[in-house]
Write a protein that holds these residues in place. Sequence first.
Motif, PDB file in Angstrom:
ATOM      1  N   GLN A   6      17.077  -8.216  24.431  1.00 55.96           N
ATOM      2  CA  GLN A   6      16.873  -8.624  23.049  1.00 55.96           C
ATOM      3  C   GLN A   6      15.442  -9.051  22.822  1.00 55.96           C
ATOM      4  OE1 GLN A   6      19.345 -11.350  21.098  1.00 55.96           O
ATOM      5  NE2 GLN A   6      21.242 -10.285  21.531  1.00 55.96           N
ATOM      6  N   SER A  10      12.596  -7.420  20.566  1.00 55.73           N
ATOM      7  CA  SER A  10      11.978  -8.251  19.538  1.00 55.73           C
ATOM      8  C   SER A  10      10.463  -8.174  19.644  1.00 55.73           C
ATOM      9  CB  SER A  10      12.391  -9.707  19.687  1.00 55.73           C
ATOM     10  OG  SER A  10      13.761  -9.828  19.465  1.00 55.73           O
ATOM     11  N   TYR A  13       9.268  -4.840  18.468  1.00 55.74           N
ATOM     12  CA  TYR A  13       9.384  -4.814  17.021  1.00 55.74           C
ATOM     13  C   TYR A  13       8.226  -5.570  16.380  1.00 55.74           C
ATOM     14  CZ  TYR A  13      11.385  -5.244  12.378  1.00 55.74           C
ATOM     15  OH  TYR A  13      11.582  -5.179  11.022  1.00 55.74           O
ATOM     16  N   LEU A  44      13.289   0.740  12.460  1.00 53.56           N
ATOM     17  CA  LEU A  44      13.927   0.281  11.224  1.00 53.56           C
ATOM     18  C   LEU A  44      13.756   1.349  10.157  1.00 53.56           C
ATOM     19  CD1 LEU A  44      15.372  -2.057   9.859  1.00 53.56           C
ATOM     20  CD2 LEU A  44      13.157  -2.899   9.097  1.00 53.56           C
ATOM     21  N   THR A  49       8.553  -0.017   2.963  1.00 49.78           N
ATOM     22  CA  THR A  49       7.087  -0.141   2.950  1.00 49.78           C
ATOM     23  C   THR A  49       6.479   0.864   3.920  1.00 49.78           C
ATOM     24  OG1 THR A  49       7.094  -2.444   2.277  1.00 49.78           O
ATOM     25  CG2 THR A  49       5.156  -1.696   3.460  1.00 49.78           C
TER      26      THR A  49
ATOM     27  N   GLU B  28      15.168 -15.444  17.573  1.00 47.44           N
ATOM     28  CA  GLU B  28      14.818 -14.721  18.793  1.00 47.44           C
ATOM     29  C   GLU B  28      15.636 -13.455  18.965  1.00 47.44           C
ATOM     30  OE1 GLU B  28      15.055 -17.513  21.947  1.00 47.44           O
ATOM     31  OE2 GLU B  28      13.263 -18.600  21.270  1.00 47.44           O
ATOM     32  N   THR B  29      16.550 -13.209  18.053  1.00 42.86           N
ATOM     33  CA  THR B  29      17.366 -12.003  18.220  1.00 42.86           C
ATOM     34  C   THR B  29      16.723 -10.817  17.516  1.00 42.86           C
ATOM     35  OG1 THR B  29      18.666 -12.354  16.231  1.00 42.86           O
ATOM     36  CG2 THR B  29      19.499 -13.359  18.263  1.00 42.86           C
ATOM     37  N   TYR B  30      17.019  -9.658  18.027  1.00 44.61           N
ATOM     38  CA  TYR B  30      16.513  -8.405  17.460  1.00 44.61           C
ATOM     39  C   TYR B  30      17.061  -8.215  16.055  1.00 44.61           C
ATOM     40  CZ  TYR B  30      15.464  -3.386  17.377  1.00 44.61           C
ATOM     41  OH  TYR B  30      15.000  -2.140  17.062  1.00 44.61           O
ATOM     42  N   GLU B  31      18.338  -8.560  15.915  1.00 40.34           N
ATOM     43  CA  GLU B  31      19.001  -8.344  14.629  1.00 40.34           C
ATOM     44  C   GLU B  31      18.286  -9.083  13.504  1.00 40.34           C
ATOM     45  OE1 GLU B  31      21.727  -7.066  17.605  1.00 40.34           O
ATOM     46  OE2 GLU B  31      20.728  -9.003  17.439  1.00 40.34           O
ATOM     47  N   TRP B  33      15.145  -9.645  13.131  1.00 40.78           N
ATOM     48  CA  TRP B  33      13.944  -8.900  12.725  1.00 40.78           C
ATOM     49  C   TRP B  33      14.289  -7.577  12.071  1.00 40.78           C
ATOM     50  CZ3 TRP B  33      10.079 -11.731  11.933  1.00 40.78           C
ATOM     51  CH2 TRP B  33       9.952 -12.911  12.674  1.00 40.78           C
ATOM     52  N   LEU B  34      15.439  -7.030  12.426  1.00 44.16           N
ATOM     53  CA  LEU B  34      15.880  -5.795  11.781  1.00 44.16           C
ATOM     54  C   LEU B  34      16.108  -6.005  10.297  1.00 44.16           C
ATOM     55  CD1 LEU B  34      18.483  -3.962  14.024  1.00 44.16           C
ATOM     56  CD2 LEU B  34      16.174  -3.273  13.456  1.00 44.16           C
ATOM     57  N   GLU B  36      14.233  -7.906   8.322  1.00 47.26           N
ATOM     58  CA  GLU B  36      13.023  -8.422   7.670  1.00 47.26           C
ATOM     59  C   GLU B  36      12.815  -7.821   6.290  1.00 47.26           C
ATOM     60  OE1 GLU B  36       9.138  -9.019   9.907  1.00 47.26           O
ATOM     61  OE2 GLU B  36       8.601  -7.446   8.476  1.00 47.26           O
ATOM     62  N   HIS B  37      13.124  -6.526   6.168  1.00 45.95           N
ATOM     63  CA  HIS B  37      12.911  -5.847   4.890  1.00 45.95           C
ATOM     64  C   HIS B  37      13.905  -6.303   3.835  1.00 45.95           C
ATOM     65  CE1 HIS B  37      16.229  -3.766   6.599  1.00 45.95           C
ATOM     66  NE2 HIS B  37      16.415  -3.068   5.509  1.00 45.95           N
ATOM     67  N   ALA B  81      10.169  -8.364  -0.092  1.00 47.43           N
ATOM     68  CA  ALA B  81      11.267  -8.899   0.721  1.00 47.43           C
ATOM     69  C   ALA B  81      10.746  -9.904   1.738  1.00 47.43           C
ATOM     70  CB  ALA B  81      11.970  -7.771   1.443  1.00 47.43           C
ATOM     71  N   PRO B  83       6.640 -11.532   3.177  1.00 47.42           N
ATOM     72  CA  PRO B  83       5.195 -11.455   2.950  1.00 47.42           C
ATOM     73  C   PRO B  83       4.596 -10.204   3.591  1.00 47.42           C
ATOM     74  CG  PRO B  83       5.815 -13.669   3.601  1.00 47.42           C
ATOM     75  CD  PRO B  83       7.058 -12.840   3.712  1.00 47.42           C
ATOM     76  N   GLY B  84       3.799  -9.482   2.804  1.00 49.81           N
ATOM     77  CA  GLY B  84       3.173  -8.272   3.347  1.00 49.81           C
ATOM     78  C   GLY B  84       3.920  -6.993   3.030  1.00 49.81           C
ATOM     79  N   HIS B  85       5.183  -7.107   2.654  1.00 54.03           N
ATOM     80  CA  HIS B  85       5.926  -5.904   2.270  1.00 54.03           C
ATOM     81  C   HIS B  85       5.611  -5.565   0.822  1.00 54.03           C
ATOM     82  CE1 HIS B  85       9.204  -5.529   5.522  1.00 54.03           C
ATOM     83  NE2 HIS B  85       8.261  -6.303   5.995  1.00 54.03           N
ATOM     84  N   ASP B  86       6.005  -4.373   0.398  1.00 55.14           N
ATOM     85  CA  ASP B  86       5.789  -3.967  -0.982  1.00 55.14           C
ATOM     86  C   ASP B  86       6.696  -4.730  -1.939  1.00 55.14           C
ATOM     87  OD1 ASP B  86       5.127  -0.811   0.203  1.00 55.14           O
ATOM     88  OD2 ASP B  86       3.893  -1.714  -1.375  1.00 55.14           O
ATOM     89  N   ALA B  87       6.145  -5.064  -3.102  1.00 56.21           N
ATOM     90  CA  ALA B  87       6.973  -5.683  -4.149  1.00 56.21           C
ATOM     91  C   ALA B  87       7.979  -4.660  -4.638  1.00 56.21           C
ATOM     92  CB  ALA B  87       6.094  -6.135  -5.311  1.00 56.21           C
ATOM     93  N   THR B  91      13.996  -7.228  -4.989  1.00 56.31           N
ATOM     94  CA  THR B  91      13.605  -8.486  -4.356  1.00 56.31           C
ATOM     95  C   THR B  91      13.021  -9.446  -5.387  1.00 56.31           C
ATOM     96  OG1 THR B  91      11.682  -7.247  -3.582  1.00 56.31           O
ATOM     97  CG2 THR B  91      13.326  -7.822  -1.951  1.00 56.31           C
TER      98      THR B  91
END
Lengths: 288, 331
Positions: A6, A10, A13, A44, A49, B28-31, B33-34, B36-37, B81, B83-87, B91
Amino acid sequence: MSEPCQIMYSEEYLSTMSSLKQYLETKTYTEEALQVTEEALSLLASHYTAWCFRLDIIKHLGKDLFEELNWCEEVAIANEKNYQIWNYRQRVIELILEDPALAAQFQVRRELPIFQMMISMDEKNHHVWLYRNWFVKRFELYDDAGELEFVNKLIDKDARNNSAWTHKFFLLFSRNDAAENIVAQELDFCREKIALCPQNPSLWNYLLGIYASQERLLVELKDFCGQYANINDEEIKSSFALETLAKIAVEQNDVLLACRYYDLLLQKYDPIRASYWNYLSKKILLNT
Amino acid sequence: MSNDHTTSFEKQLHIKYIQNLDSKVTKETYEYWLLEHLRLNGLYWGVMALATMNSKESLPEEEVVSFVLSCYDATTGGFAAYPGHDAHILTTLSGLQILLIYDRLNALDESQKAQTAEFVLSLRLDDGSFTGDRFGEIDTRFVFVAVYVLTILQRMTTEIAESSQNFIMDCQNFDGGFGMFPVAESHAAQVYTCVGALALCDSLSSLSDMTASWLSERQVLPLGGFNGRPEKLPDLCYSWWVLLSLVALNKAHWINTEKLESFILGCQDLEDGGFADRPGNQTDVYHTCFSICGLALASADKYSLEEVDPVLCLPKSVASKLKLYKKSSII
């Protein structure tokens, strides 16, 4: 996934996304940036974006748009549930068609294998069907024999595929110019399919949809519905037939008969919607 | 009286579940961060679920507001969604909804609010539809979201209401449902956004009974959940979209609420909290929000929940403060 795995994922990613962010902020349109968008999307696929940025880079670098379509297909296959990919694909095709030299090389049937592949993975994949809507409109394929064959095959395979029925209606009836022989042909088709599968909502929606679009009276269907809903012998093979008979009774102003049908639906054949049948009964009683 | 085994609603467990979504361990999990969008959307779902459970103070208000503001994109006026992503229009709505729930809409100053309104208006097309962002996708959801944002910012006009209504009605299908764009397959989520858009344009009277009838057919026996289209499996989120629509149309009695509640409760994770799309599946904040709101819509008192506004998906106490567009009564 185990803990160390994990954390490793991470980190991968986070590092990919932070590269992406840097390239984005500095408007860096290079091969490296393109590679990072590919990596980001492989981690992802719904990161829109990344899709936006990728298209900007592709345009900037003047990349081969046909190669890009190929790449898109791989991503689509790996990410069945993703919808951004289809919008992206449309954008790429529009870019191709904007350039006369490229447009001359583009063949509409080029899109057919990826459709076939995606539909074979999931015959009701909503995003793929939406893309097919665009495809038919864009390339005027309403009257294309191959298109009709495609949808009929799917219906033959699974008459409960609501997407396929919707698509057929879209092809034949959405432009309000269906010829008499097509209408007759489709009504026959419905009758055949209902005989095989009388309790099928998509089928009845399609049939009634044709009647509505042609502004025809439903009374034509009275005998046909009677085969699937005989209230005298109480042999009801289809609650939709019963519902249609009620609609016909309303059309003919036979209030008592309509209420009999609603009552049967309420008591026995669709009791979960008891309030709805009550509402319809009251409505026609009030209108007399 | 139903013979079904009735699960209880584990409110405290769900509050904890939502709090944990942003914990150090989770980060700390991958999920994590998946998603984030979807971060700002996810935050709305979490905040809305907590507010419905009368527990929005379970998240630190200043941190929440601060995060929302960090998603504001000063170059466009929209919210991203993360910071740094497209408006994006979706969102943007989530950001505003969160601020409304905490009664902090004034965290944005007048010029920022004006810029947000301009962002949405810049996405409008001639046919009355709206795209989601510069990428250009059209989707009936975006019409609903656009008129909703304009309502919040008090920038609705008759012209926008009329053209939006016209576009939405063009998306009505032969079966009474609505799709993503004209001729697209009817789908419960799109029906909700179309009903919502019409409501915000004061045009619900454009609809016949056919729409409510199509919605009532989504209930699937024996479990009582709803599907999104004919002949598909029931999923918790459709229970939400369909119920919202039916409540907005005053036709919630056309379905069996008891069975629906039972289906929703069956999707709970009774150990760690949260709800999944189907009994036994993995939980997520999206389904958690919509289950809790679904229960609130069905029977707020029974579950000690706040009442929810079916068009705005906000607690009624928050929704009642918004002034909705009304058609002029001058003929």
